[in-house]
Enzyme design. Structure first.
Site, short mmCIF file in Angstrom:
data_model
loop_
_atom_site.label_atom_id
_atom_site.label_comp_id
_atom_site.label_asym_id
_atom_site.label_seq_id
_atom_site.Cartn_x
_atom_site.Cartn_y
_atom_site.Cartn_z
N CYS A 1 -13.09 2.31 15.55
CA CYS A 1 -11.78 1.71 15.36
C CYS A 1 -10.98 1.62 16.65
O CYS A 1 -10.30 0.62 16.87
CB CYS A 1 -11.10 2.54 14.26
SG CYS A 1 -9.36 2.63 14.23
N MET A 2 -11.07 2.60 17.53
CA MET A 2 -10.21 2.53 18.72
C MET A 2 -10.84 3.05 19.99
O MET A 2 -10.16 3.21 20.98
CB MET A 2 -8.89 3.25 18.46
CG MET A 2 -9.01 4.54 17.72
SD MET A 2 -9.19 6.07 18.62
CE MET A 2 -10.75 6.27 19.18
N GLY B 1 -5.44 1.55 14.10
CA GLY B 1 -5.69 1.23 12.70
C GLY B 1 -5.32 2.33 11.73
O GLY B 1 -4.77 2.08 10.66
N GLN B 2 -5.62 3.57 12.10
CA GLN B 2 -5.51 4.67 11.14
C GLN B 2 -4.27 5.54 11.42
O GLN B 2 -3.77 5.57 12.54
CB GLN B 2 -6.78 5.52 11.19
CG GLN B 2 -8.03 4.72 10.84
CD GLN B 2 -9.25 5.60 10.72
OE1 GLN B 2 -9.40 6.30 9.73
NE2 GLN B 2 -10.10 5.60 11.72
N MET C 1 -8.39 -4.63 16.14
CA MET C 1 -9.84 -4.59 16.05
C MET C 1 -10.54 -5.78 16.71
O MET C 1 -11.69 -5.68 17.07
CB MET C 1 -10.27 -4.47 14.59
CG MET C 1 -9.86 -3.15 13.97
SD MET C 1 -10.31 -1.77 14.99
CE MET C 1 -8.86 -0.76 14.76
N LYS D 1 0.85 -1.21 0.00
CA LYS D 1 0.00 0.00 0.00
C LYS D 1 0.88 1.24 0.00
O LYS D 1 0.63 2.20 -0.72
CB LYS D 1 -0.93 0.02 1.21
CG LYS D 1 -2.15 -0.85 1.07
CD LYS D 1 -3.22 -0.53 2.09
CE LYS D 1 -2.79 -0.72 3.53
NZ LYS D 1 -2.43 -2.10 3.87
#
Lengths: 109, 788
Positions: free
Chosen positions: B174-175, B411-412, B374, B85
């Protein structure tokens, strides 16, 4: 123990490779059918990681069986210290798939 | 920072030499990397815009375009390596259907309009709703990919200007449970340790996270560590076999969804029974507590704990735990139930394997690092399972020191830096402060230079209630930015319909490519992305990165900070962003920095981040970053002689929580006999809006399959490649079956990734959430499958 695992991996990897060669490079799974046999695919840009021109999913975990020493003309990995997570940079390609989205129209926007 | 071609080559050569010479040399630079330096005229530094690992990249530029990237060898996170990615970054900007003009819905079509028309319409919709229905009728939904500047600006516009706390971020999905886990155990958010632990530990515990695909570069550091030292052990606890259970994992335990609660308690049981605890650490640094139980699942609108009758948002009060101190003896009593045999019954993991894992964690000769994402956070008891893993590290004292510690992976790219630290959430204020706390509002109002009454004391809608309110019509105007909720919300069918119910609803979407959310918009604003604007991100290990704008966005696309300020001006709130002649980004950051100063969240001045390659980990005090918090000698907030101090808690002690196993919101039954779990694949980012436009990534994984266990498939006559219907009580999708490949699911479980807009798996998922964190559970609901 480690050595034994490695030997087993190499052995089965080689066997699997022979089977795959015998199958003429046909896919074992539905996704990512190899269309180009051992042909090199163009890179995304100069310096981008080479793409895998065969089914990578079905040969998961046995990359080094061919690519460590260049069995049957497979490219030899130029970065021996990074040999344990091949698929995070190198991905297979289903060449029958067209660019996304298939159609780009004003309405779609 | 700009490097010429020659300088870059020199840097690459020098860096690989330096890394090879250092004792923790892991990832020397491949020879061919240096050759690639010829493609570009100029190279500049930036973080990757994808996951929370926060890799450094060098961006190659030629004639105003991004033409190449390479991993930045000077950034300690990735030391020159990227995943596929990351290597695809140059292409993400140049998809052929990039939005380049504002678009207004007219019936089923979108027509081009000018920016001034677009902003006037947007502002008038905001004003109208606020005048008629009050500030709580408008909302904004931003992202963990929003930059620190943008997050800070939208927070200020809403909370200081409009007077609405309806500010949420997709990071809620997500968190949020990681955050409530940190607060309840340590009284303060974010990890105490950092990635350096990966080279310093000898035992890894990976819980319910396909780490190999989702955090590839960090995973490769673990794998390298293992290959360097065969004494290193990796334990991988998962709900299905995936790349994170492949070699070199030493122990693989496949557990039934949701039974992690029982396994973690059983591990504590073994550690206590077998005397593997660190008594001195417990005595000095730990307290024991229990909280409320039977807390529900949030499936009803305006769900409130302990409220039997249908609740109303006007009187809504958020969940508040009732912590009760207990003794170590009482905690031991609580653990009595959780024998490894009991956990085996719930989880399917053999009792002896649980013992073996517990002994590895408890072994006083070993260090321990635990990682999760997650699987823990998207969990109706997400806060609890975060608490339970902290328990294991606190019981053994293996925490907050080199090589020892729990590391909640995020995650982000800026879920930590923006959403958590800037407080882009309906209950939060910048710098780890809370709306409901009068002292925090006072401090905030002082920094913002507004009367304290401007900040509403009532938390706004959290994400699930925000979209329920839009469906009901309580929210009239919503601005969705850098995220795709009409693909990602659980039970998304309801929320998609809700958005298009008409009436006074008005949905504004800032996007870069057509997405499911843009298709549900009334107004689409074309945004700049990544290096088309200046930005700052903060990663998992408290590391703050900065990058400058390098290229222009396409057509009339504009960056989100500009959009926020233009909206503010039209709402007569432009003064909030009036910093005279100072560059806006720098001024915003310098103001934001006041929130963390002296509170343990100290950030360096803007100019430092602008220069430093790879950023710095906070707290940054007197120019020095902090690698291990709460530990004397590493953390400037721990005084000499204290050793360890969990200073987020008033008594300086972390909490070991007695949290029981409770069943999930929905379980397989006769009608819907299978578990559905959802997730991602390495090649695609979230909903694929960006990554599917990169041909190489699209061809690598062109669609989302449903992974089915071969035995389950055989019983239904399903073969690999067959079309299969996956159906729940809420909706269904049809896609092709896959039985092997990168994942192998156990009997009774199916897995579908969520990146594919043609396989909208969230039509099927359940919108139950953890009542403490309000984070929904995407990992388990009941489905049935059939040949389609």
């Amino acid at each position: 123990m480690m050595v034994k695992t490695l030997k087993t991996t190499v052995f089965f990897g080689t066997v699997l490779f022979c089977v795959l060669v015998a199958l003429g490079g046909r896919a074992l799974s539905e996704q990512a059918t190899p269309q180009q046999g051992s042909k090199k695919l163009p890179r995304a840009y100069e310096g981008a990681p080479p793409l895998i021109p065969h089914d990578a999913e079905a040969r998961k975990g046995v990359c080094l069986a061919c690519h460590e020493f260049g069995v049957a003309g497979a490219p030899i990995v130029p970065h021996p210290t990074r040999n344990h997570f091949c698929l995070q940079c190198h991905v297979g390609q289903d060449l029958s798939v067209k660019a996304f989205p298939a159609v780009s129209t004003e309405e779609d926007k | 920072m700009t490097l010429s071609r020659r300088e870059l080559l020199k840097t690459l050569a020098g860096a690989s030499a330096a890394i090879l010479a250092s004792p923790d040399a892991l990832l020397p630079i491949p020879q061919d990397l240096a050759e690639a330096a010829e493609t570009a005229e100029e190279w500049k530094k930036s973080p990757c815009r994808f996951c929370g690992v926060g890799c450094g990249v060098l961006v190659g530029l030629r004639e105003g375009k991004v033409v190449a990237v390479k991993g930045d060898p000077e950034v300690p996170v990735n030391r020159g390596l990227l995943c596929i990615k990351g290597y695809s970054l140059p292409k993400v900007l140049y998809g052929r259907d990039r939005y380049n003009v504002p678009l207004l819905r007219q019936g089923n079509k979108f027509v081009k309009i000018s920016w001034s028309q677009a902003l006037d319409i947007m502002a008038s919709k905001f004003k109208e709703a606020i005048q008629k229905y009050g500030p709580e009728s408008v909302a904004v939904y931003f992202s963990g990919q929003t930059t620190i500047f943008e997050g800070y600006a939208i927070n200020k516009l809403m909370k200081a200007g409009i007077g609405s706390n309806n500010v949420e971020s997709n990071a809620r999905l997500c968190m949020a449970s990681a955050v409530t886990g940190f607060y309840s155990t340590f009284g303060m958010d974010e990890p105490m340790g950092c990635y350096d632990d990966f080279e310093l530990t000898d035992t890894f515990f990976v819980w319910g996270s396909n780490f190999a695909e989702m955090h590839p570069i960090l995973y490769s550091r673990m794998v390298e560590r293992k290959h360097q030292d065969p004494n290193v052990k990796i334990v991988s606890l998962q709900t299905y076999l995936n790349r994170s259970t492949d070699e070199p994992a030493d122990i693989v335990a496949i557990f039934k969804p949701h039974s992690d609660l029982a396994i973690a308690n059983a591990m504590a049981h073994v550690i206590v029974k077998e005397g593997l605890i660190n008594s001195a650490f417990i005595e000095k640094h730990v307290t024991f507590k229990k909280g409320l139980t039977g807390i529900g699942y949030g499936v009803e609108d305006n769900f409130e704990f302990g409220r039997a009758a249908k609740s109303d948002w006007k009187t809504y009060s958020p969940f508040a735990d009732k912590p009760q101190p207990i003794s170590f003896e009482e905690y031991k009593q609580f653990l009595e139930t959780y024998t490894p045999e009991y956990a085996e019954k719930l989880s399917g993991v053999p009792a002896d394997t649980i013992r073996q894992i517990a002994r590895l964690l408890g072994d006083p000769k070993r260090k321990a690092v635990s990682c999760w994402t997650m699987g823990f956070n998207q969990h109706v008891r997400g806060t609890w399972i975060n608490n339970l893993v902290y328990n294991l590290h606190l019981l053994t004292g293996k925490i907050a020191e080199p090589g020892n510690g729990p590391l909640s992976l995020t995650g982000q790219p800026s879920a930590c830096g923006t959403t958590r630290e800037v407080g882009v959430l309906s209950h939060a204020l910048p710098g780890g402060m809370f709306i409901a706390n009068p002292e925090h509002r006072k401090k905030t109002a002082h920094i913002w230079n507004i009367p304290v009454e401007k900040i509403s004391p009532r938390p706004g809608y959290h994400t699930m209630e925000m979209f329920r309110a839009l469906d009901r019509g309580d929210i009239k105007v919503i601005w969705i930015n850098t995220t795709n909720p009409f693909q990602t919300l659980p039970h998304v069918g309801r929320y998609r319909k809700g958005a298009r119910k008409g009436g006074e609803r008005f949905v504004v979407v800032s996007e870069v490519y057509p997405s499911e959310t843009a298709r549900h918009a009334d107004l689409i604003l074309p945004s700049a992305m990544w290096v088309e604007k200046e930005g700052m991100f903060g990663n998992t290990e408290r590391r703050t990165h900065h990058w400058f704008k390098m290229v222009d966005p396409p057509g009339e696309a504009k960056d989100d900070l500009w959009q926020i300020v233009e909206l503010a001006k039209r709402l007569e709130l432009g003064s909030l962003f009036d910093y005279g002649q100072a560059p806006l980004q720098k001024a915003l950051f310098e103001e934001y920095r006041h929130f963390g100063q002296g509170s343990g969240k100290d950030l360096a001045p803007y100019d430092v981040y602008a220069k430093v390659r790879g950023g710095l980990r906070w707290p940054v005090v007197e120019g020095r970053e902090t690698r291990w918090r709460y530990r004397e000698g590493f953390d400037p907030y721990v005084k000499k002689g204290e050793g360890v101090r969990f200073y987020g808690q008033p008594d300086g002690r972390a909490v070991i929580w007695a949290r029981p196993y409770e069943p999930p919101a929905e379980q397989p039954d006769a009608k819907y006999p299978l578990w559905l779990t959802t997730g991602r694949v390495l090649e695609h980012w979230h909903t694929g809006t960006i990554t599917r436009r990169v041909l190489e990534l699209h061809r690598a994984v062109p669609f989302a399959a449903v992974w089915i266990n071969p035995e389950d498939a055989g019983a239904l006559g399903i073969k690999a490649g067959d079309s299969v219907r996956v159906q729940s009580r809420r909706g269904e999708i049809v896609t092709k079956a896959q039985l092997d490949g990168r994942n192998t699911v156990p009997k009774g479980v199916v897995f579908v990734p969520f990146f594919d807009e043609n396989v909208l798996i969230n039509l099927v998922t359940l919108d139950a959430y953890d009542p403490i964190s309000k984070q929904p559970d995407f990992k388990k609901c009941a489905v049935r499958i059939e040949k389609a």
